[in-house]
Design a protein around this motif. Structure first.
Motif, PDB file in Angstrom:
ATOM      1  N   GLU A  19       9.991  -0.622  10.529  1.00 55.58           N
ATOM      2  CA  GLU A  19       8.911   0.145  11.595  1.00 55.58           C
ATOM      3  C   GLU A  19       7.617   0.463  10.959  1.00 55.58           C
ATOM      4  OE1 GLU A  19       7.040   1.520  14.519  1.00 55.58           O
ATOM      5  OE2 GLU A  19       7.722   2.902  13.345  1.00 55.58           O
ATOM      6  N   PHE A  20       7.905   1.095   9.844  1.00 54.75           N
ATOM      7  CA  PHE A  20       6.559   1.573   9.229  1.00 54.75           C
ATOM      8  C   PHE A  20       5.803   0.640   8.467  1.00 54.75           C
ATOM      9  CE2 PHE A  20       5.277   3.607   4.957  1.00 54.75           C
ATOM     10  CZ  PHE A  20       4.173   4.341   5.521  1.00 54.75           C
ATOM     11  N   MET A  21       6.341  -0.485   8.040  1.00 56.73           N
ATOM     12  CA  MET A  21       5.671  -1.742   7.669  1.00 56.73           C
ATOM     13  C   MET A  21       4.801  -2.269   8.766  1.00 56.73           C
ATOM     14  SD  MET A  21       6.481  -2.378   4.421  1.00 56.73           S
ATOM     15  CE  MET A  21       5.913  -4.022   4.124  1.00 56.73           C
ATOM     16  N   ASP A  22       5.622  -2.498  10.020  1.00 59.62           N
ATOM     17  CA  ASP A  22       4.669  -3.114  10.883  1.00 59.62           C
ATOM     18  C   ASP A  22       3.637  -2.133  11.754  1.00 59.62           C
ATOM     19  OD1 ASP A  22       6.127  -5.415  11.017  1.00 59.62           O
ATOM     20  OD2 ASP A  22       7.638  -4.710  12.364  1.00 59.62           O
ATOM     21  N   SER A  23       3.911  -0.850  11.855  1.00 60.20           N
ATOM     22  CA  SER A  23       2.992  -0.030  12.382  1.00 60.20           C
ATOM     23  C   SER A  23       1.740   0.322  11.303  1.00 60.20           C
ATOM     24  CB  SER A  23       3.745   1.362  13.040  1.00 60.20           C
ATOM     25  OG  SER A  23       4.262   1.797  11.927  1.00 60.20           O
ATOM     26  N   HIS A  24       2.218   0.815  10.086  1.00 60.17           N
ATOM     27  CA  HIS A  24       1.124   1.329   9.360  1.00 60.17           C
ATOM     28  C   HIS A  24       0.872   0.349   7.840  1.00 60.17           C
ATOM     29  CE1 HIS A  24       2.403   4.799  11.478  1.00 60.17           C
ATOM     30  NE2 HIS A  24       1.166   5.224  10.864  1.00 60.17           N
ATOM     31  N   ILE A  25       1.815  -0.519   7.375  1.00 62.28           N
ATOM     32  CA  ILE A  25       1.400  -0.960   6.335  1.00 62.28           C
ATOM     33  C   ILE A  25       0.808  -2.220   6.415  1.00 62.28           C
ATOM     34  CG2 ILE A  25       2.414  -2.279   3.963  1.00 62.28           C
ATOM     35  CD1 ILE A  25       2.745   0.967   3.850  1.00 62.28           C
ATOM     36  N   TYR A  26       1.362  -3.118   7.082  1.00 60.61           N
ATOM     37  CA  TYR A  26       0.426  -4.356   7.337  1.00 60.61           C
ATOM     38  C   TYR A  26      -1.109  -4.189   7.970  1.00 60.61           C
ATOM     39  CZ  TYR A  26       4.922  -6.640   6.769  1.00 60.61           C
ATOM     40  OH  TYR A  26       6.249  -6.954   6.089  1.00 60.61           O
ATOM     41  N   ARG A  57       5.702   9.936   3.767  1.00 61.16           N
ATOM     42  CA  ARG A  57       6.566  11.151   3.420  1.00 61.16           C
ATOM     43  C   ARG A  57       7.307  11.887   4.807  1.00 61.16           C
ATOM     44  NH1 ARG A  57       5.150  15.398  -1.325  1.00 61.16           N
ATOM     45  NH2 ARG A  57       7.470  16.047  -1.613  1.00 61.16           N
ATOM     46  N   ARG A  58       6.383  12.150   5.821  1.00 62.29           N
ATOM     47  CA  ARG A  58       6.651  12.662   6.887  1.00 62.29           C
ATOM     48  C   ARG A  58       7.857  11.852   7.549  1.00 62.29           C
ATOM     49  NH1 ARG A  58       5.957  12.308  12.160  1.00 62.29           N
ATOM     50  NH2 ARG A  58       4.940  10.251  12.237  1.00 62.29           N
ATOM     51  N   ARG A  59       8.051  10.632   7.534  1.00 62.16           N
ATOM     52  CA  ARG A  59       9.017   9.887   8.101  1.00 62.16           C
ATOM     53  C   ARG A  59      10.396   9.851   7.093  1.00 62.16           C
ATOM     54  NH1 ARG A  59       7.110   4.884  11.127  1.00 62.16           N
ATOM     55  NH2 ARG A  59       5.147   5.532  12.125  1.00 62.16           N
ATOM     56  N   GLY A  60      10.283  10.310   5.859  1.00 64.67           N
ATOM     57  CA  GLY A  60      11.373  10.471   5.123  1.00 64.67           C
ATOM     58  C   GLY A  60      11.659   9.287   4.304  1.00 64.67           C
ATOM     59  N   LEU A  61      10.580   8.545   4.291  1.00 62.02           N
ATOM     60  CA  LEU A  61      10.557   7.244   3.481  1.00 62.02           C
ATOM     61  C   LEU A  61       9.974   7.357   2.251  1.00 62.02           C
ATOM     62  CD1 LEU A  61       9.631   4.866   6.378  1.00 62.02           C
ATOM     63  CD2 LEU A  61      11.881   5.080   5.558  1.00 62.02           C
TER      64      LEU A  61
END
Ligand SMILES: Cc1cc2nc3c(=O)[nH]c(=O)nc-3n(C[C@H](O)[C@H](O)[C@H](O)COP(=O)(O)OP(=O)(O)OC[C@H]3O[C@@H](n4cnc5c(N)ncnc54)[C@H](O)[C@@H]3O)c2cc1C
Length: 407
Positions: A19-26, A57-61
């Motif tokens: 989810e983090f990849m889709d919403s933020h990284i790409y 960090r906020r997401r615990g990743l």
């Protein structure tokens, strides 16, 4: 449950990371390139990376790689493998999650062998993502794939050692946050071959250290840099020797095992992304009245890519499983095997994806050219293919050695 099925906890991390990849990284990849371009400084630390780090960090990743629960989620290699693979799909994801080499390896070394002072001064900030580090083993003047050749001298003088020599390819040493080096050198040239080397923790701004230049990789000036570094009369307190004099070789083996397999996991992620890009492009582009995807040779490449990815993923998971269950030493053949196979296969897939993209494939409109350059270096970094094959062959031949009776 299949042999390599992962835990519920790791599955949750996978879902969160995807989810983090889709919403933020790409979406951040283009911003990253724009900020780098605008800065005009190849070693600029773009604000978008710091924003991604805060969000991860906020997401615990955060620090997902770290095997010790005190410092990270304490995942096994088998649990971490799919996460490293996901991060490997983008060149900015690992740093965003504080899981990038060589900091990961250095953090493991400091966790295992660092003093309380090293932990406070360096490990803490590294785990916080506020500091970066480099590992300096390779030297320009000797064939460093045989680490016993290392020449940088570390001569004892009272409570200190005096370092003289030259290193190169110290990745991360040009990173704006790089404050510390882990340096391997020779303390006792008269000792047994694998007891001559020691490792020391050395601040990058210690008097006598000169960062000479960044080594470009296929013309790319990597942001973290691969530095050539001169050491002239650098004085290092004896308390900064890791584990003890003569332990350098043993530490390098401990450090490189997990590091190697992390690289392989990320290489699989890069191969997956290349396959995805290849399929999308082949369906979009039409030549001679039909989509490129309709051509049988292209379908062959796509099918082979899928088969190859599944094979290297299974071998990586097997190596990770063995590392978790019987230890890194017992898993060394599998680690060596995947260190050869993963970059080789990923490169083949990326090369074909580039071909399917036509000219666009070699530009920076797509991540393929950069992925190719990076993956090609992995056939050298952390030991060239030939050295790993040598180790596998020795292991294979050993079982027949005693039986080889010439009549
Ligand atoms: C992008 C990049 C990043 C790197 N990052 C780091 C880092 O952070 N820290 C660090 O210390 N080093 C780093 N390295 C260095 C890397 O680990 C070395 O380049 C590698 O170990 C090989 O050493 P060498 O370059 O001295 O090659 P050499 O030892 O001179 O070997 C040259 C070639 O000889 C062949 N060869 C060697 N042994 C055998 C054999 N037994 N049989 C057959 N052929 C053989 C291989 O093809 C090998 O590539 C990095 C390298 C690259 C390219």
């Amino acid at each position: 449950m299949s042999l390599f099925e992962t835990s519920d906890r790791a599955k949750k991390y996978q879902a969160d990371l995807l989810e983090f990849m889709d919403s933020h990284i790409y979406p951040a990849e283009a911003v990253y390139h724009e900020q780098m371009r605008a800065s005009g400084d190849p070693h600029f630390q773009p604000p978008v990376i710091e924003e991604l780090k805060a969000e991860a960090r906020r997401r615990g990743l955060w620090n997902l790689f770290h095997p010790h629960p005190e410092w990270g989620p304490g995942l096994t290699n088998l649990e971490y493998a799919p996460l490293a693979e996901i991060m490997g799909r983008s060149h900015i994801a690992s740093e965003a999650c504080n899981c990038n080499a060589p900091d990961t390896g250095n953090m493991e070394v400091l966790t295992l062998f660092g003093s309380d002072e090293h932990k406070e001064k360096y490990l803490g900030p590294l785990l916080d993502g506020t500091m970066a580090s480099a590992f300096a083993m390779t030297e320009p003047r000797v064939a460093s794939s045989d680490a016993t050749n290392i020449e940088l001298r570390m001569v004892r003088d009272g409570d200190e050692y005096v370092l003289n020599g030259r290193k190169w390819f110290a990745s991360n040493a040009m990173h704006k946050n790089c404050k510390v080096l882990i340096v391997m050198g020779k303390t006792d040239p008269t000792a047994a071959v694998h007891r001559q080397q020691s490792m020391m923790v050395v601040p990058i701004d210690a008097p006598g250290i000169t960062v000479m230049r960044n080594l470009p990789v296929f013309g790319y000036q990597d942001r973290e840099g691969h530095a050539e570094i001169d050491f002239t009369d650098v004085r290092v307190p004896a308390k900064d020797v890791l584990k003890g004099e003569g332990e350098g070789f043993a530490i390098s083996q401990a450090r490189l095992g997990p590091g190697r397999i992390h690289h392989c996991m990320r290489a699989i992620g890069a191969a997956e992304r290349a396959l995805e890009l290849m399929c999308r492009r082949a369906q979009e582009r039409v030549t001679f009245g039909a989509p490129v995807a309709d051509r049988s040779n292209i379908q062959d490449w796509i099918a082979e890519a899928r088969i190859d990815i599944e094979m290297i993923r299974l071998l990586t998971l097997k190596a990770a499983y063995l590392m978790d269950t019987v230890g890194n030493k017992e898993a060394r053949t599998e680690i060596a095997a995947i260190k050869v196979a993963a970059p080789d296969i990923a490169l083949k897939i990326i090369d074909r994806a580039i071909q399917v993209h036509g000219g666009a494939g070699v530009t920076d409109d797509f991540p393929l050219a950069m992925m190719y350059a990076h993956l090609r270096t992995l056939r050298l970094a952390d030991g060239p293919d030939e050295v790993h094959k040598r180790a596998i062959a020795k292991q294979e031949l050993r079982q027949y050695r005693d039986a080889a009776v010439v009549s």
